[in-house]
Design a protein around this motif. Structure first.
Motif, short mmCIF file in Angstrom:
data_model
loop_
_atom_site.label_atom_id
_atom_site.label_comp_id
_atom_site.label_asym_id
_atom_site.label_seq_id
_atom_site.Cartn_x
_atom_site.Cartn_y
_atom_site.Cartn_z
N GLY A 1 0.80 -1.22 0.00
CA GLY A 1 0.00 0.00 0.00
C GLY A 1 0.84 1.26 0.00
O GLY A 1 0.52 2.23 -0.71
N LEU A 2 1.89 1.29 0.79
CA LEU A 2 2.77 2.46 0.84
C LEU A 2 3.39 2.74 -0.53
O LEU A 2 3.49 3.89 -0.96
CB LEU A 2 3.88 2.24 1.87
N LYS A 3 3.80 1.67 -1.19
CA LYS A 3 4.48 1.82 -2.47
C LYS A 3 3.54 2.29 -3.57
O LYS A 3 3.95 3.07 -4.45
CB LYS A 3 5.12 0.48 -2.87
N ARG A 4 2.30 1.88 -3.53
CA ARG A 4 1.39 2.13 -4.66
C ARG A 4 0.40 3.27 -4.46
O ARG A 4 -0.07 3.86 -5.44
CB ARG A 4 0.63 0.84 -4.99
N PHE A 5 0.08 3.60 -3.21
CA PHE A 5 -0.99 4.57 -3.00
C PHE A 5 -0.61 5.81 -2.18
O PHE A 5 -1.36 6.78 -2.17
CB PHE A 5 -2.19 3.87 -2.33
N VAL A 6 0.51 5.77 -1.51
CA VAL A 6 0.89 6.88 -0.62
C VAL A 6 1.80 7.85 -1.35
O VAL A 6 2.68 7.45 -2.11
CB VAL A 6 1.57 6.33 0.65
N SER A 7 1.57 9.13 -1.13
CA SER A 7 2.34 10.17 -1.82
C SER A 7 3.81 10.16 -1.39
O SER A 7 4.14 9.67 -0.30
CB SER A 7 1.74 11.55 -1.52
N PRO A 8 4.70 10.70 -2.23
CA PRO A 8 6.12 10.77 -1.85
C PRO A 8 6.34 11.53 -0.55
O PRO A 8 7.18 11.13 0.26
CB PRO A 8 6.75 11.49 -3.04
N ASN A 9 5.62 12.62 -0.34
CA ASN A 9 5.79 13.39 0.90
C ASN A 9 5.40 12.57 2.11
O ASN A 9 6.10 12.58 3.14
CB ASN A 9 4.93 14.66 0.85
N ALA A 10 4.28 11.87 2.03
CA ALA A 10 3.83 11.06 3.17
C ALA A 10 4.79 9.90 3.42
O ALA A 10 5.11 9.58 4.57
CB ALA A 10 2.42 10.55 2.91
N ASN A 11 5.27 9.26 2.35
CA ASN A 11 6.24 8.18 2.51
C ASN A 11 7.53 8.68 3.15
O ASN A 11 8.13 8.00 3.99
CB ASN A 11 6.54 7.53 1.16
N LEU A 12 7.96 9.86 2.75
CA LEU A 12 9.17 10.44 3.35
C LEU A 12 8.98 10.61 4.85
O LEU A 12 9.86 10.26 5.64
CB LEU A 12 9.48 11.78 2.69
N LEU A 13 7.84 11.14 5.26
CA LEU A 13 7.57 11.36 6.68
C LEU A 13 7.51 10.04 7.44
O LEU A 13 8.00 9.94 8.58
CB LEU A 13 6.25 12.12 6.84
N ILE A 14 6.94 9.02 6.82
CA ILE A 14 6.83 7.71 7.48
C ILE A 14 8.19 7.05 7.62
O ILE A 14 8.58 6.62 8.71
CB ILE A 14 5.88 6.79 6.68
N PHE A 15 8.95 6.99 6.54
CA PHE A 15 10.26 6.33 6.59
C PHE A 15 11.22 7.08 7.50
O PHE A 15 11.97 6.48 8.26
CB PHE A 15 10.85 6.23 5.18
#
Length: 299
Positions: free
Chosen positions: A89-103
């Protein structure tokens, strides 16, 4: 093309952008890349239009899962399958900004625990840093291990303090070798047309899955771990001798747990608290290096 909200030339005094105001404001210490990503995330269409729907869906779904888990507590329990879903889900549906914050959160949190462990004389507490570099790392029970690490750290640290009759106190020469001045530009996140979810929308979407595929103990512990922000901040304030940053912590009073239905919102506050505390440590490291103070490494 969408306007860059951080361009001051786009400022309209009759319709000011609140996220531009907060980005320019420096009253709260926070990494610049993190702040830009968070403000862009808040200004996204997903936050405006999808989030209200997902919040409603999440609460309703969590209620029915709660009932299901009451009657069938061992049904669907699979942390491995949960993290496969999360990585997908993170790879396919989450925005780059949100993924950056999560990682980035895992890196920041790991460094804060390492800082505490490395600045208490007479105590040796092993940490288990979690610093994911790609979506495959998520599959290794990343989110569950993050919660386990936090509680195990508090238990092991205080057990050591009690057994050795040691207290956390002010440290004159800090060891900040584990704190990185990271702008987090070394991971490229997917930016396809499906990568639209903002941070809170993604959390609202994934929280019911978290509840469904974890045991009741794991899920409640994960929710309660967010209130340990206050505990970790107190440890750091004792080491620094400066309690002022405790005012930036919103997830407080871990002995009075909150409802799991507010976990998504509290999780975002948890991430912000970690980022502000980490930036305080980064600034201290910069100041000490500029003053020529050597940071002793503990053996």
């Amino acid at each position: 093309m969408k306007k860059d909200i951080f361009e001051i030339a786009e400022h309209d005094s009759r319709d000011p952008n609140p996220w531009l105001a907060l980005y320019l404001d420096n009253s709260i210490p926070i990494n610049d890349t993190t702040k830009r990503a968070l403000m862009s995330d808040n200004d996204s269409r997903s936050a405006r239009y999808l989030r209200p729907l997902l919040v409603f869906w999440s609460k309703i779904t969590m209620f029915f899962i709660h009932v299901l888990k009451f009657f069938f507590p061992k049904l669907f329990n699979s942390s491995r399958f949960l993290h496969i879903i999360l990585a997908w889900g993170l790879k396919r549906f989450v925005s780059p900004n949100a993924n950056l914050l999560i990682f980035r959160h895992f890196h920041v949190g790991s460094e804060i625990l390492e800082f505490i462990a490395g600045n208490i004389e007479g105590v040796e507490v092993k940490t288990s840093p979690l610093k994911p570099k790609d979506f495959n790392d998520v599959k290794d029970d990343l989110f569950l291990n993050h919660d386990l690490n936090l509680f195990n750290f508090v238990i092991n640290l205080n057990s050591e303090l009690k057994d050795k009759n040691v207290t956390i106190g002010f440290v004159e020469k800090l060891n900040t070798s584990m704190i990185s001045e990271d702008q987090f530009d070394h991971i490229k996140f997917p930016n396809k047309w499906t990568n639209i979810l903002d941070l809170r929308s993604a959390i609202e979407l994934f929280t019911p899955f978290y509840q469904l595929f974890l045991t009741a103990n794991d899920f409640v512990r994960a929710s309660n771990s967010l209130q340990l922000d206050e505990t970790i901040a107190v440890y750091v304030s004792q080491i620094l001798g400066t309690p002022g940053h405790l005012g930036l912590v919103n997830n407080k009073h871990p002995m009075v747990p909150r409802s799991t239905y507010s976990a998504a919102y509290n999780l975002v506050l948890h991430g912000l608290a970690a980022e502000t505390l980490h930036e305080i440590l980064v600034n201290i490291k910069k100041e000490n290096v500029s003053d020529g103070i050597m940071m002793p490494k503990k053996k």
